[in-house]
Design a protein around this motif. Structure first.
Motif, PDB file in Angstrom:
ATOM      1  N   ARG A   4      15.568 -47.017   5.519  1.00  0.00           N
ATOM      2  CA  ARG A   4      16.341 -46.599   4.351  1.00  0.00           C
ATOM      3  C   ARG A   4      15.672 -45.430   3.638  1.00  0.00           C
ATOM      4  O   ARG A   4      16.333 -44.518   3.175  1.00  0.00           O
ATOM      5  CB  ARG A   4      16.523 -47.769   3.383  1.00  0.00           C
ATOM      6  CG  ARG A   4      17.728 -48.608   3.734  1.00  0.00           C
ATOM      7  CD  ARG A   4      18.086 -49.505   2.596  1.00  0.00           C
ATOM      8  NE  ARG A   4      17.502 -50.804   2.880  1.00  0.00           N
ATOM      9  CZ  ARG A   4      17.228 -51.721   1.984  1.00  0.00           C
ATOM     10  NH1 ARG A   4      17.461 -51.503   0.725  1.00  0.00           N
ATOM     11  NH2 ARG A   4      16.708 -52.862   2.343  1.00  0.00           N
ATOM     12  N   ARG A   6      13.797 -43.218   4.988  1.00  0.00           N
ATOM     13  CA  ARG A   6      13.863 -42.020   5.832  1.00  0.00           C
ATOM     14  C   ARG A   6      15.055 -41.151   5.421  1.00  0.00           C
ATOM     15  O   ARG A   6      14.939 -39.941   5.299  1.00  0.00           O
ATOM     16  CB  ARG A   6      13.986 -42.404   7.295  1.00  0.00           C
ATOM     17  CG  ARG A   6      14.050 -41.197   8.208  1.00  0.00           C
ATOM     18  CD  ARG A   6      14.401 -41.526   9.622  1.00  0.00           C
ATOM     19  NE  ARG A   6      13.497 -42.487  10.208  1.00  0.00           N
ATOM     20  CZ  ARG A   6      13.636 -42.941  11.444  1.00  0.00           C
ATOM     21  NH1 ARG A   6      14.635 -42.553  12.195  1.00  0.00           N
ATOM     22  NH2 ARG A   6      12.781 -43.807  11.933  1.00  0.00           N
ATOM     23  N   THR A   7      16.204 -41.782   5.188  1.00  0.00           N
ATOM     24  CA  THR A   7      17.398 -41.042   4.782  1.00  0.00           C
ATOM     25  C   THR A   7      17.177 -40.350   3.443  1.00  0.00           C
ATOM     26  O   THR A   7      17.502 -39.168   3.278  1.00  0.00           O
ATOM     27  CB  THR A   7      18.604 -41.992   4.686  1.00  0.00           C
ATOM     28  OG1 THR A   7      18.749 -42.662   5.936  1.00  0.00           O
ATOM     29  CG2 THR A   7      19.865 -41.243   4.365  1.00  0.00           C
ATOM     30  N   TRP A  10      14.503 -37.412   3.921  1.00  0.00           N
ATOM     31  CA  TRP A  10      15.040 -36.213   4.562  1.00  0.00           C
ATOM     32  C   TRP A  10      16.066 -35.527   3.666  1.00  0.00           C
ATOM     33  O   TRP A  10      16.195 -34.298   3.685  1.00  0.00           O
ATOM     34  CB  TRP A  10      15.612 -36.525   5.940  1.00  0.00           C
ATOM     35  CG  TRP A  10      14.520 -36.687   6.954  1.00  0.00           C
ATOM     36  CD1 TRP A  10      14.031 -37.852   7.461  1.00  0.00           C
ATOM     37  CD2 TRP A  10      13.743 -35.643   7.546  1.00  0.00           C
ATOM     38  NE1 TRP A  10      13.001 -37.598   8.333  1.00  0.00           N
ATOM     39  CE2 TRP A  10      12.804 -36.258   8.409  1.00  0.00           C
ATOM     40  CE3 TRP A  10      13.740 -34.258   7.440  1.00  0.00           C
ATOM     41  CZ2 TRP A  10      11.890 -35.525   9.159  1.00  0.00           C
ATOM     42  CZ3 TRP A  10      12.824 -33.534   8.189  1.00  0.00           C
ATOM     43  CH2 TRP A  10      11.915 -34.159   9.030  1.00  0.00           C
ATOM     44  N   GLY A  11      16.798 -36.301   2.887  1.00  0.00           N
ATOM     45  CA  GLY A  11      17.716 -35.705   1.918  1.00  0.00           C
ATOM     46  C   GLY A  11      16.966 -34.888   0.878  1.00  0.00           C
ATOM     47  O   GLY A  11      17.389 -33.782   0.507  1.00  0.00           O
ATOM     48  N   ASP A  70       8.377 -40.016  11.243  1.00  0.00           N
ATOM     49  CA  ASP A  70       9.670 -40.695  11.270  1.00  0.00           C
ATOM     50  C   ASP A  70      10.211 -40.930  12.667  1.00  0.00           C
ATOM     51  O   ASP A  70      10.940 -41.897  12.893  1.00  0.00           O
ATOM     52  CB  ASP A  70      10.702 -39.914  10.459  1.00  0.00           C
ATOM     53  CG  ASP A  70      10.487 -40.046   8.964  1.00  0.00           C
ATOM     54  OD1 ASP A  70       9.679 -40.894   8.554  1.00  0.00           O
ATOM     55  OD2 ASP A  70      11.121 -39.290   8.214  1.00  0.00           O
TER      56      ASP A  70
END
Length: 79
Positions: A4, A6-7, A10-11, A70
């Motif tokens: 979770r 990671r999203t 990266w955002g 990641d």
């Protein structure tokens, strides 16, 4: 939890890159004509040029470290 984050991570990196490019454009440094400051070698010898180079290098290191973590190290540790 890691997947979770990671999203979100990266955002946040995408926002950092987009706003950085926009700031370069607002300063007039990101033009593609021959008069663009970033396209002239003398610019990179100034204090602003060296600071920008250091920031670009830090972003590149952050992107590489995040990608390795990641997509390689993190999944192996999870297994």
């Amino acid at each position: 939890l890691g997947l979770r984050f990671r999203t979100v991570g990266w955002g946040c990196i995408a926002v950092l890159v987009v706003t950085g490019v926009a700031n370069l454009g607002f300063r007039g440094w990101l033009r593609l004509d021959a008069d663009a400051p970033m396209l002239q070698a003398a610019f990179w010898g100034t204090g602003m040029g060296r600071a920008l180079a250091a920031k670009l290098a830090a972003v590149a290191v952050m992107l590489a470290a995040s990608a390795v973590h990641d997509f390689s190290t993190g999944p192996r540790a999870g297994r």
